[in-house]
Enzyme design. Structure first.
Site, PDB file in Angstrom:
ATOM      1  N   LYS A 120      34.749  45.749  50.540  1.00  0.00           N
ATOM      2  CA  LYS A 120      35.228  44.388  50.260  1.00  0.00           C
ATOM      3  C   LYS A 120      35.874  43.826  51.521  1.00  0.00           C
ATOM      4  CE  LYS A 120      38.978  43.399  47.484  1.00  0.00           C
ATOM      5  NZ  LYS A 120      39.930  42.771  48.430  1.00  0.00           N
ATOM      6  N   GLU A 189      41.613  35.209  44.122  1.00  0.00           N
ATOM      7  CA  GLU A 189      43.029  35.573  43.919  1.00  0.00           C
ATOM      8  C   GLU A 189      43.936  34.348  44.024  1.00  0.00           C
ATOM      9  OE1 GLU A 189      44.525  38.922  46.174  1.00  0.00           O
ATOM     10  OE2 GLU A 189      46.565  38.598  45.423  1.00  0.00           O
TER      11      GLU A 189
END
Ligand code: KIV
Length: 276
Positions: A120, A189
């Protein structure tokens, strides 16, 4: 006959997660150790060895000090514990931002030394090109947009994102560029519900939310947060247990038993065999 742990189980991979777009919500948690990964494996589709490991397990103030060695060590542990869940490993700050070739060398090292299924990266303006370079060379990549913890030093603090129209448009464009570059899913996020919904509708790959509302295709939390191991958690975390309190109570009972010689008991003691 093989034991439960020895049975062959097919591990989920990037295409399985990508195929869940718009389907059953994808269940994800962070994991950093083998025993925790073994517990989570029965319940999660994807385990992320997040660079939050630096703060959660090593007491660092943010994720900037996390190293490749830390990610590889914890990645190996999680791969030993989990059998079915897809395991994704964060590329730490400084391991991919210089450009695609630096990113490829470090991502390939992570994949070879851990056996994980993907890496990621936090996807700022320059990163989609790197994602595309990695994906075309066989490395599945998950993106991460919105609040990007590795940008804490330029942002000044961990702040929710997308509060102005300009910022909302920029984050939506970054999400689209990340997916178009070939990311198999994107962590979103710290953004408001409306933006999370727009991103989820715009992308052809699943969004995984953290502090980004129920509009996302899946959810992720830091496992130590949701188990209640810290004395403080942000608003978006639901605490499913109070392990901090539970551990405190257990250790206080142990302390009292040691001090009063109630531990160890006879049943907890080895004795030499009497000579025949
Ligand atoms: O490092 C991490 O734990 C993460 C999650 C918060 C998504 O990136």
């Amino acid at each position: 006959m093989s034991s439960h742990r020895e049975e062959k189980v097919r591990r989920l991979a990037a295409p399985d997660i990508a195929a869940r777009k718009g389907g059953d919500p994808i269940v994800c948690l962070t994991a950093y150790t083998a025993p925790m990964a073994e517990i989570l494996d029965d319940h999660c589709d994807l385990l992320l060895v997040g660079d939050s490991v630096g703060m959660v397990m090593h007491g660092l103030p943010n994720t900037v000090g996390v190293t490749m060695e830390m990610m590889i060590l914890h990645g190996q542990a999680v791969m030993r514990g989990a059998r079915r869940a897809m395991v994704v490993i964060d590329m730490p700050f400084g391991s991919y931002e210089a450009g695609p070739e630096q990113a490829y060398a470090n991502a390939a090292r992570i994949m070879k030394e851990t056996g994980a299924q993907a890496v990621k990266v936090e996807s700022g303006p320059t990163v989609p090109e790197t994602i595309n370079y990695l994906v075309r060379r066989g490395i599945p990549v998950m993106g991460h947009i919105g609040l990007r913890p590795q940008a804490v030093l330029t942002d000044g603090a961990f702040k929710a994102k997308g509060k102005t129209d300009d910022e909302r448009l920029r984050i939506l464009a970054e999400a689209e560029a990340t997916a178009d570059a070939g990311a198999f899913s994107v962590v979103v996020e710290g953004v408001a519900e409306g933006l999370a919904r727009d991103i989820t509708e715009a992308l052809h790959v699943p969004t995984i939310g953290i502090g980004a509302s129920a509009a996302c295709d899946g959810q992720i939390l830091v496992v130590d947060d949701m188990l209640g191991l810290f004395d403080w958690t942000p608003k978006f975390v639901r605490r499913y247990a109070d392990l901090r309190g539970e551990i405190g109570r257990a250790v206080a009972a142990y302390r009292d038993d040691v001090r009063t010689r109630r531990f160890p008991a006879v049943s907890e003691t080895y004795f030499a065999k009497k000579p025949a």
